[in-house]
Motif scaffolding. Sequence first.
Motif, mmCIF file in Angstrom:
data_model
loop_
_atom_site.group_PDB
_atom_site.id
_atom_site.type_symbol
_atom_site.label_atom_id
_atom_site.label_comp_id
_atom_site.label_asym_id
_atom_site.label_seq_id
_atom_site.Cartn_x
_atom_site.Cartn_y
_atom_site.Cartn_z
ATOM 1 N N UNK A 173 16.746 33.125 -25.285
ATOM 2 C CA UNK A 173 15.495 32.551 -25.782
ATOM 3 C C UNK A 173 15.774 31.418 -26.758
ATOM 4 N N UNK A 174 17.041 31.290 -27.148
ATOM 5 C CA UNK A 174 17.459 30.301 -28.139
ATOM 6 C C UNK A 174 16.548 30.447 -29.369
ATOM 7 N N UNK A 175 16.148 29.342 -29.961
ATOM 8 C CA UNK A 175 15.178 29.411 -31.048
ATOM 9 C C UNK A 175 13.934 28.620 -30.651
ATOM 10 N N UNK A 176 13.593 28.696 -29.364
ATOM 11 C CA UNK A 176 12.506 27.886 -28.818
ATOM 12 C C UNK A 176 11.144 28.502 -29.095
ATOM 13 N N UNK A 177 10.081 27.709 -28.921
ATOM 14 C CA UNK A 177 8.735 28.172 -29.248
ATOM 15 C C UNK A 177 8.338 29.413 -28.453
ATOM 16 N N UNK A 178 7.731 30.357 -29.153
ATOM 17 C CA UNK A 178 7.312 31.626 -28.560
ATOM 18 C C UNK A 178 5.824 31.806 -28.780
ATOM 19 N N UNK A 179 5.163 32.311 -27.745
ATOM 20 C CA UNK A 179 3.743 32.627 -27.847
ATOM 21 C C UNK A 179 3.547 34.074 -27.419
ATOM 22 N N UNK A 180 2.817 34.842 -28.202
ATOM 23 C CA UNK A 180 2.585 36.231 -27.850
ATOM 24 C C UNK A 180 3.306 37.189 -28.770
ATOM 25 N N UNK A 181 3.107 38.475 -28.511
ATOM 26 C CA UNK A 181 3.679 39.519 -29.352
ATOM 27 C C UNK A 181 5.198 39.583 -29.182
ATOM 28 N N UNK A 182 5.937 39.645 -30.282
ATOM 29 C CA UNK A 182 7.395 39.781 -30.162
ATOM 30 C C UNK A 182 7.808 41.116 -29.557
ATOM 31 N N UNK A 183 6.893 42.094 -29.563
ATOM 32 C CA UNK A 183 7.185 43.413 -29.012
ATOM 33 C C UNK A 183 6.665 43.601 -27.588
ATOM 34 N N UNK A 184 6.193 42.516 -26.955
ATOM 35 C CA UNK A 184 5.651 42.620 -25.598
ATOM 36 C C UNK A 184 6.717 43.138 -24.636
ATOM 37 N N UNK A 185 6.343 43.975 -23.673
ATOM 38 C CA UNK A 185 7.331 44.544 -22.739
ATOM 39 C C UNK A 185 7.881 43.536 -21.737
ATOM 40 N N UNK A 186 7.191 42.428 -21.543
ATOM 41 C CA UNK A 186 7.618 41.419 -20.565
ATOM 42 C C UNK A 186 7.838 40.095 -21.289
ATOM 43 N N UNK A 187 8.947 39.451 -20.974
ATOM 44 C CA UNK A 187 9.239 38.122 -21.511
ATOM 45 C C UNK A 187 9.288 37.124 -20.368
ATOM 46 N N UNK A 225 11.039 26.380 -22.849
ATOM 47 C CA UNK A 225 12.308 25.675 -23.034
ATOM 48 C C UNK A 225 12.272 24.355 -22.270
ATOM 49 N N UNK A 226 12.930 23.363 -22.812
ATOM 50 C CA UNK A 226 12.871 22.009 -22.255
ATOM 51 C C UNK A 226 13.865 21.810 -21.122
ATOM 52 N N UNK A 227 13.428 21.075 -20.107
ATOM 53 C CA UNK A 227 14.320 20.704 -19.013
ATOM 54 C C UNK A 227 13.862 19.347 -18.467
ATOM 55 N N UNK A 237 12.410 12.856 -21.816
ATOM 56 C CA UNK A 237 13.355 13.209 -22.877
ATOM 57 C C UNK A 237 12.703 13.087 -24.253
ATOM 58 N N UNK A 238 12.103 11.933 -24.549
ATOM 59 C CA UNK A 238 11.504 11.758 -25.873
ATOM 60 C C UNK A 238 10.299 12.680 -26.048
ATOM 61 N N UNK A 239 9.584 12.989 -24.954
ATOM 62 C CA UNK A 239 8.469 13.928 -25.057
ATOM 63 C C UNK A 239 8.981 15.309 -25.436
ATOM 64 N N UNK A 240 10.115 15.704 -24.847
ATOM 65 C CA UNK A 240 10.708 16.998 -25.191
ATOM 66 C C UNK A 240 11.132 17.017 -26.660
ATOM 67 N N UNK A 241 11.762 15.922 -27.117
ATOM 68 C CA UNK A 241 12.155 15.842 -28.523
ATOM 69 C C UNK A 241 10.931 15.889 -29.430
ATOM 70 N N UNK A 242 9.856 15.221 -29.005
ATOM 71 C CA UNK A 242 8.630 15.223 -29.800
ATOM 72 C C UNK A 242 8.061 16.627 -29.928
ATOM 73 N N UNK A 295 17.485 15.849 -30.084
ATOM 74 C CA UNK A 295 18.168 15.570 -28.817
ATOM 75 C C UNK A 295 19.176 16.664 -28.477
ATOM 76 N N UNK A 296 19.902 17.138 -29.477
ATOM 77 C CA UNK A 296 20.900 18.181 -29.214
ATOM 78 C C UNK A 296 20.231 19.491 -28.793
ATOM 79 N N UNK A 297 19.097 19.798 -29.419
ATOM 80 C CA UNK A 297 18.346 21.004 -29.054
ATOM 81 C C UNK A 297 17.898 20.932 -27.600
ATOM 82 N N UNK A 298 17.383 19.782 -27.189
ATOM 83 C CA UNK A 298 16.945 19.598 -25.807
ATOM 84 C C UNK A 298 18.129 19.710 -24.856
ATOM 85 N N UNK A 299 19.245 19.104 -25.218
ATOM 86 C CA UNK A 299 20.438 19.171 -24.367
ATOM 87 C C UNK A 299 20.909 20.602 -24.199
#
Length: 335
Positions: A173-187, A225-227, A237-242, A295-299
């Motif tokens: 999951x890296x440290x990427x944005x998360x939405x929802x309960x951290x205890x949810x049974x499905x990721x 996560x960005x791709x 790329x710049x949109x992902x960084x933004x 940029x490094x986070x996106x990479x």
Amino acid sequence: MNPANFQASLTAVQEKYPDVADLVQGEAVALINAGVSFFGFDPTSEALKAGGATDASVQRQRMGTNVTLEQVRQLVLTQLENTESIQKPVATQITDLAAGGQALEVSFRANVTDRNGAPLELQVFQYLALRKTDLYVVTLSTNADIASRYAAVFRGIGTSLRFIPPRRYEVSLDDDPVKGSPDAPVTIVEFSEFQCPYCGYYEREVFPRIDEAYIKTGKVKYVFRDFPLTSIHPNAQKAAEAGGCAAQQGKFWEYHDLLFAHQDTLDVASLKQYAADLGLDSAQFDACLDSGAMAEEVAGDVADGQAYGVSGTPAFFVNGIKLTGAQPFEAFQEL
């Protein structure tokens, strides 16, 4: 086609339909060694009409609802009985699969023409198996005058159909944005980018339903996560960084929605304006974006995605099971 090439065809089927196993290499090789020429697993009119050749295909049909093999049998009989080129009667029987479960075996003869326009009589064997609301159809056909020679081998291939548990990836999951309960049974982990039209369709038509049914109810934790596909989407790329810069100020999901609402305007000036529109600290955001701090986070996201076999967007991992492409809501329900 030699056995090695036939195995490549089997592998291609597994990649296209990951929950269907190969049709048993030993039986297939035996058929090849018996002198049968295969066209592979993409049925075409040319393959069906080519004289002296055997065609093998695997198809998946979404039924949309739970059905029984008996209901499938009635449906198939109705379709075939109303097809003029199909000789009657059509033979059907429920048969046991070698790995467990059952399939519907259908056999019939069909009147077609070969590539030269001459009449050709084909013997067709089909094996139909159900998995949830999906119907898998294995079709094997050859010239009717030589069909008896291969009937037993065809049956061996057809009854060897088995379903393999889908591969589960250990997705970070890296440290990427998360939405929802951290205890949810499905990721659900989504690899996506803001300029991709298929991602835009998914975000508009499918994601809101997942949000309402699963995320807001505490059943799903959703990770973005960005791709960015930089070779075809120059602004991705710049949109992902933004997006990462907006996340620093706690506004990723709001910014995410804004970018997908303006996919045709993702130049740097517009990215900065969207941040200002959301009330973000413009000086901080602009400095983050201009410096390439994200940029490094996106990479890192891209490298992880490639390690999991991602090559296009959107791609999803539901508790580690991969789904590729702008999948309908029902595909997520099934998992």
